[in-house]
Enzyme design. Structure first.
Site, short mmCIF file in Angstrom:
data_model
loop_
_atom_site.label_atom_id
_atom_site.label_comp_id
_atom_site.label_asym_id
_atom_site.label_seq_id
_atom_site.Cartn_x
_atom_site.Cartn_y
_atom_site.Cartn_z
N CYS A 136 -35.72 -51.86 24.91
CA CYS A 136 -36.15 -53.12 24.30
C CYS A 136 -35.13 -54.23 24.51
O CYS A 136 -34.14 -54.33 23.76
CB CYS A 136 -36.41 -52.90 22.81
SG CYS A 136 -36.92 -54.40 21.98
N CYS A 139 -34.81 -56.62 21.52
CA CYS A 139 -34.04 -56.11 20.38
C CYS A 139 -32.55 -56.12 20.69
O CYS A 139 -31.74 -56.45 19.83
CB CYS A 139 -34.42 -54.66 20.06
SG CYS A 139 -36.17 -54.30 20.13
N ASP A 140 -32.17 -55.72 21.89
CA ASP A 140 -30.76 -55.42 22.15
C ASP A 140 -30.08 -56.34 23.16
O ASP A 140 -28.86 -56.28 23.33
CB ASP A 140 -30.64 -53.97 22.65
CG ASP A 140 -31.17 -52.99 21.61
OD1 ASP A 140 -30.93 -53.22 20.42
OD2 ASP A 140 -31.84 -52.01 22.00
#
Ligand code: NAP
Length: 314
Positions: A136, A139-140
């Site tokens: 992701c 997300c990261d």
């Protein structure tokens, strides 16, 4: 808290298909119970700008689109709870579904449990997830500022993640096992126009190389044409090689193909009356937000029809 009563409609999954089904079922006064799984909001919740969902000429962020759908379903009376579905029984008088070790009875069930990101299956994978290995970018990605990273895959997800990561990383290597991307032409053009992205063709990752603290430091690569191997320094590996359908709970009970995708007839019907299927869990071809939403709509309308035949006077 899960309900102990017989539900009218349970919807498994809260991605685009599940939430659209929830909007339609709730608007039909069926007060559906939505079981949100391990990834509430589904794949759109981990994506960036969605440019091809009709009605948003400037595009809309995936998480915002999902949040809007969630609110819309709640407005009409859908109920939400977090629960992992582990088993299913479609053959008895009512449909039964096991959620967090508790069996729930329902008159109609809509399975919209989507698909989960696939990983490469290499050594130390479990340990490295969250330590420089992820599926992701949204997300990261922001954790990897001014360092080199790589994306594995050649589809739209790999293209999208690579482009997104150029906001943070010093360099984005796009590692693909062939010499042509599968991504749509518009995405490929953007990838090739971006100087921060360096495609590495005909190449697979054969090993993750962590540092002494257990964080990703590099990957071992193998050129599949020449068999030449080399090491590439990257602080994070973003895996974007597709998804596997979340159908474990239905194995041996519902028809599925060799890869675990549920097989629906007439778009959304399963072999059990009252059990309907929607979205990526049964779609190995299109896998788009809008097709998932369409299937969610059809599943809810079929569930409504099915219930009205059960209770013609209610
Ligand atoms: P995908 O289209 O199935 O692409 C997966 C990619 O990963 C392929 O390039 C494939 O290689 C590669 N791959 C698969 N298994 C691999 C392995 N074990 N090792 C190395 N590489 C592997 O998946 P996706 O990119 O997640 O897209 C899924 C669907 O969502 C598609 O329909 C896509 O159009 C859609 N999507 C759309 C957008 C958008 O419109 N903006 C964004 C994201 C996703 P091969 O090419 O050699 O098979």
């Amino acid at each position: 808290m899960l309900s102990f009563f017989m539900e009218k409609v349970i919807i498994v999954g809260s991605g685009c298909a599940g939430l659209t089904a929830a909007i339609y079922a709730a608007r039909a006064n069926l007060s559906p119970l939505v079981l949100e799984g391990r990834q509430p909001g589904g794949q759109l919740s981990t994506t960036t700008l969605v440019e091809n969902y009709p009605g948003f000429p400037e595009g809309i962020d995936g998480p915002e689109l999902i949040l809007n759908m969630h609110k819309q379903a709640e407005t009409f009376g859908a109920r939400f709870t977090y629960a992992e579905v582990t088993d299913f029984d479609g053959g008895s008088k009512h449909v039964r579904i096991k959620a967090d070790d508790e069996w729930l009875d329902t008159q109609a069930l809509i399975i919209a449990s989507g698909a989960s990101a696939r990983y490469l299956g290499l050594e130390n994978e479990e340990k490295l997830i969250g330590h420089g290995l992820t599926s992701c970018a949204t997300c990261d990605g922001a954790f990897y500022k001014n360092v080199p990273v790589c994306v594995v895959g050649g589809g739209d997800s790999a293209a999208e993640e690579s482009l997104f990561l150029t906001r943070f990383a010093s360099k984005v290597y796009l590692i693909h096992r062939r010499d042509k991307m599968r991504a749509s032409v518009i995405m490929q053009e953007r990838v090739f126009a971006n100087k921060k992205i360096e495609p590495i063709w005909n190449t697979v990752v054969t090993k993750y190389i962590p540092d002494e603290k257990g964080e990703m430091r590099a990957v071992r690569l193998r050129n599949v044409e020449t068999n030449e191997e080399r090491e590439l320094d990257v602080a994070c590996v973003f895996v974007a090689i597709g998804h596997d359908p979340n159908t474990k709970a239905y194995r041996g009970k519902l028809d599925m193909d060799a890869d675990g995708y549920l097989i629906a007839k007439n778009l959304v019907e399963s072999k059990y009356p009252g059990v309907f299927i929607a979205g990526d869990v049964a779609d190995r071809v299109y896998k788009q937000a809008v097709t998932a939403a369409g299937m969610g709509c059809a599943a809810a309308m079929e569930a409504e029809r099915y219930l009205s035949k059960l209770e013609p006077h209610s």
